[in-house]
Design an enzyme around this catalytic site. Structure first.
Site, PDB file in Angstrom:
ATOM      1  N   ALA A 215       0.840  -1.204   0.000  1.00  0.00           N
ATOM      2  CA  ALA A 215       0.000   0.000   0.000  1.00  0.00           C
ATOM      3  C   ALA A 215       0.872   1.249   0.000  1.00  0.00           C
ATOM      4  O   ALA A 215       1.314   1.717  -1.049  1.00  0.00           O
ATOM      5  CB  ALA A 215      -0.932  -0.045   1.214  1.00  0.00           C
ATOM      6  N   ARG A 216       1.157   1.749   1.161  1.00  0.00           N
ATOM      7  CA  ARG A 216       2.069   2.876   1.354  1.00  0.00           C
ATOM      8  C   ARG A 216       2.802   2.641   2.665  1.00  0.00           C
ATOM      9  O   ARG A 216       2.199   2.125   3.631  1.00  0.00           O
ATOM     10  CB  ARG A 216       1.292   4.198   1.468  1.00  0.00           C
ATOM     11  CG  ARG A 216       0.735   4.731   0.171  1.00  0.00           C
ATOM     12  CD  ARG A 216       1.833   5.248  -0.750  1.00  0.00           C
ATOM     13  NE  ARG A 216       1.323   5.790  -1.997  1.00  0.00           N
ATOM     14  CZ  ARG A 216       1.267   5.134  -3.152  1.00  0.00           C
ATOM     15  NH1 ARG A 216       1.683   3.883  -3.228  1.00  0.00           N
ATOM     16  NH2 ARG A 216       0.807   5.711  -4.240  1.00  0.00           N
ATOM     17  N   ASP A 240       7.127  -3.607   0.076  1.00  0.00           N
ATOM     18  CA  ASP A 240       7.393  -3.001  -1.236  1.00  0.00           C
ATOM     19  C   ASP A 240       7.364  -1.478  -1.149  1.00  0.00           C
ATOM     20  O   ASP A 240       7.753  -0.803  -2.101  1.00  0.00           O
ATOM     21  CB  ASP A 240       6.327  -3.489  -2.238  1.00  0.00           C
ATOM     22  CG  ASP A 240       6.627  -3.028  -3.661  1.00  0.00           C
ATOM     23  OD1 ASP A 240       7.784  -3.177  -4.089  1.00  0.00           O
ATOM     24  OD2 ASP A 240       5.718  -2.503  -4.337  1.00  0.00           O
ATOM     25  N   GLU A 245      11.032   6.867   0.473  1.00  0.00           N
ATOM     26  CA  GLU A 245      11.583   6.091  -0.647  1.00  0.00           C
ATOM     27  C   GLU A 245      12.506   6.981  -1.465  1.00  0.00           C
ATOM     28  O   GLU A 245      12.202   8.170  -1.611  1.00  0.00           O
ATOM     29  CB  GLU A 245      10.439   5.559  -1.520  1.00  0.00           C
ATOM     30  CG  GLU A 245       9.571   4.558  -0.764  1.00  0.00           C
ATOM     31  CD  GLU A 245       8.400   4.031  -1.602  1.00  0.00           C
ATOM     32  OE1 GLU A 245       8.284   4.403  -2.787  1.00  0.00           O
ATOM     33  OE2 GLU A 245       7.612   3.257  -1.057  1.00  0.00           O
ATOM     34  N   HIS A 264       9.328  -0.848  -4.494  1.00  0.00           N
ATOM     35  CA  HIS A 264       8.049  -0.253  -4.949  1.00  0.00           C
ATOM     36  C   HIS A 264       7.746  -0.653  -6.403  1.00  0.00           C
ATOM     37  O   HIS A 264       7.554   0.194  -7.268  1.00  0.00           O
ATOM     38  CB  HIS A 264       8.109   1.279  -4.794  1.00  0.00           C
ATOM     39  CG  HIS A 264       6.740   1.912  -4.812  1.00  0.00           C
ATOM     40  ND1 HIS A 264       6.393   2.986  -4.040  1.00  0.00           N
ATOM     41  CD2 HIS A 264       5.628   1.626  -5.531  1.00  0.00           C
ATOM     42  CE1 HIS A 264       5.140   3.325  -4.269  1.00  0.00           C
ATOM     43  NE2 HIS A 264       4.650   2.501  -5.182  1.00  0.00           N
ATOM     44  N   SER A 266       5.563  -3.544  -7.002  1.00  0.00           N
ATOM     45  CA  SER A 266       4.517  -4.576  -7.015  1.00  0.00           C
ATOM     46  C   SER A 266       3.434  -4.291  -8.050  1.00  0.00           C
ATOM     47  O   SER A 266       2.777  -5.211  -8.528  1.00  0.00           O
ATOM     48  CB  SER A 266       3.908  -4.734  -5.625  1.00  0.00           C
ATOM     49  OG  SER A 266       3.345  -3.519  -5.202  1.00  0.00           O
TER      50      SER A 266
HETATM   51  C1  OXD Z   1       1.571   3.521  -6.760  1.00  0.00           C
HETATM   52  C2  OXD Z   1       2.085   2.958  -8.006  1.00  0.00           C
HETATM   53  O1  OXD Z   1       0.573   4.223  -6.761  1.00  0.00           O
HETATM   54  O2  OXD Z   1       3.223   2.443  -7.998  1.00  0.00           O
HETATM   55  O3  OXD Z   1       2.194   3.238  -5.752  1.00  0.00           O
HETATM   56  O4  OXD Z   1       1.382   2.981  -9.012  1.00  0.00           O
END
Ligand code: OXD
Length: 301
Positions: A215-216, A240, A245, A264, A266
């Site tokens: 997600a985040r 991820d 980041e 990041h 996925s």
């Molecule tokens: C996000 C993407 O929104 O990678 O994280 O698309």
């Protein structure tokens, strides 16, 4: 960016394309733009875009777009139906990485050890708690259910969905994660979900459970997660996304033996998949018809 621009179907004479490969180029062209088809433009570009009426996000999440600098009249649209398939495979792969003990067999191979006493586990019958049941969360749930996992879900409303045998509202998150072997985070980052997964939620997880965050980073209290992983209060985490980041080279997550770090990736955005979504909306916009996939800016997704 050229790859995205090349696939835009814009009727000649009605649409002028400006392609911006970096932040300075966004700032330079912003003044002329009615529409942004973008991924994380510099926030100061919004003040330079007096005509901006519509922003199409190139990625899955829109938290970066919903900043106070974005004028309230700008419509934000997302691209559902694209990222779920990618992210479902990511989650299935890493859950199977755990149950199939892939790291252990790989290590044994490198060391030429025949570890026949070590058997893989089954994903079938495991309980997976999917937190966030939007189109991506439901795609993840379907894929894991297809592999025989039992799915419980968590959403803001707690409303039942076909993909989960039970759905809990956010306020019951600790109850929802308590029986899970894997807790998969697929929820949008909003003021409401910021650090939703805190020390209390982590403490409610089984010591054998894994957290998978696609997600985040900021939906998790990373300090609490670090402590839980370090003290092995949960078995591990596949991460991820991170609050900052790229993940700093000195961050302990990199070297922990119960953490998987991916950069990041996925749910990658590809021009071929996402531009048709933009094109369909562009045709509507040019025809004066309402846009589809509009983000509720108040809710944040
Ligand atoms: C996000 C993407 O929104 O990678 O994280 O698309």
């Amino acid at each position: 960016m050229e790859a995205y621009a090349d696939l835009i179907r814009a009727p000649r004479g009605r649409v002028t394309l400006r392609v911006a490969a970096d932040h300075d180029a966004v700032r330079k062209h912003a003044r002329d733009c009615d529409v942004f088809y973008v991924w994380k433009p510099p926030v100061d570009a919004y003040a330079r875009a007096p005509r901006l009426a519509w922003l199409q996000a190139m990625g899955a999440g829109v938290d970066w777009a919903l900043v106070p600098e974005l004028p309230p009249g700008v419509t934000v649209t997302r691209a559902p139906g694209i990222f779920g398939a990618w992210m479902a495979e990511y989650v299935a792969a890493w859950c199977l990485h755990v149950t199939q003990r892939i790291a252990e067999y790989s290590r044994a191979q490198r060391e030429r050890r025949w570890i026949e006493q070590t058997l893989p586990d089954r994903l079938r019958g495991k309980t997976v708690c999917v937190v966030g049941l939007g189109d991506i969360g439901r795609a993840v749930a379907r894929a894991l259910r297809g592999l025989g996992a039992r799915i419980v879900g968590v959403s803001r409303s707690g409303r039942a969905v076909r993909e989960a045998e039970r759905v809990y509202p956010h306020r019951a998150l600790t109850r929802a994660v308590a029986a899970a072997d894997f807790v998969v985070l697929v929820l949008p980052l909003t003021p409401h979900t910021m650090r939703l997964v805190d020390a209390r939620v982590l403490a409610a997880m089984k010591p054998t459970a894994w957290l998978v965050n696609i997600a985040r980073g900021a939906v998790v209290d990373e300090a609490a997660l670090l402590a839980a992983l370090g003290e092995r209060r949960i078995a591990g985490a596949v991460l991820d996304v991170f609050a900052r980041e790229p993940l700093a080279p000195e961050h302990p997550f990199w070297t922990m033996d119960n953490v998987v770090v991916t950069p990041h990736i996925s749910g990658p955005s590809t021009a071929e998949e996402i531009t048709p979504v933009f094109n369909a909306n562009l045709a509507r916009w040019l025809a004066g018809r309402p846009l589809r996939h509009v983000v509720d800016r108040r809710r944040g997704y």
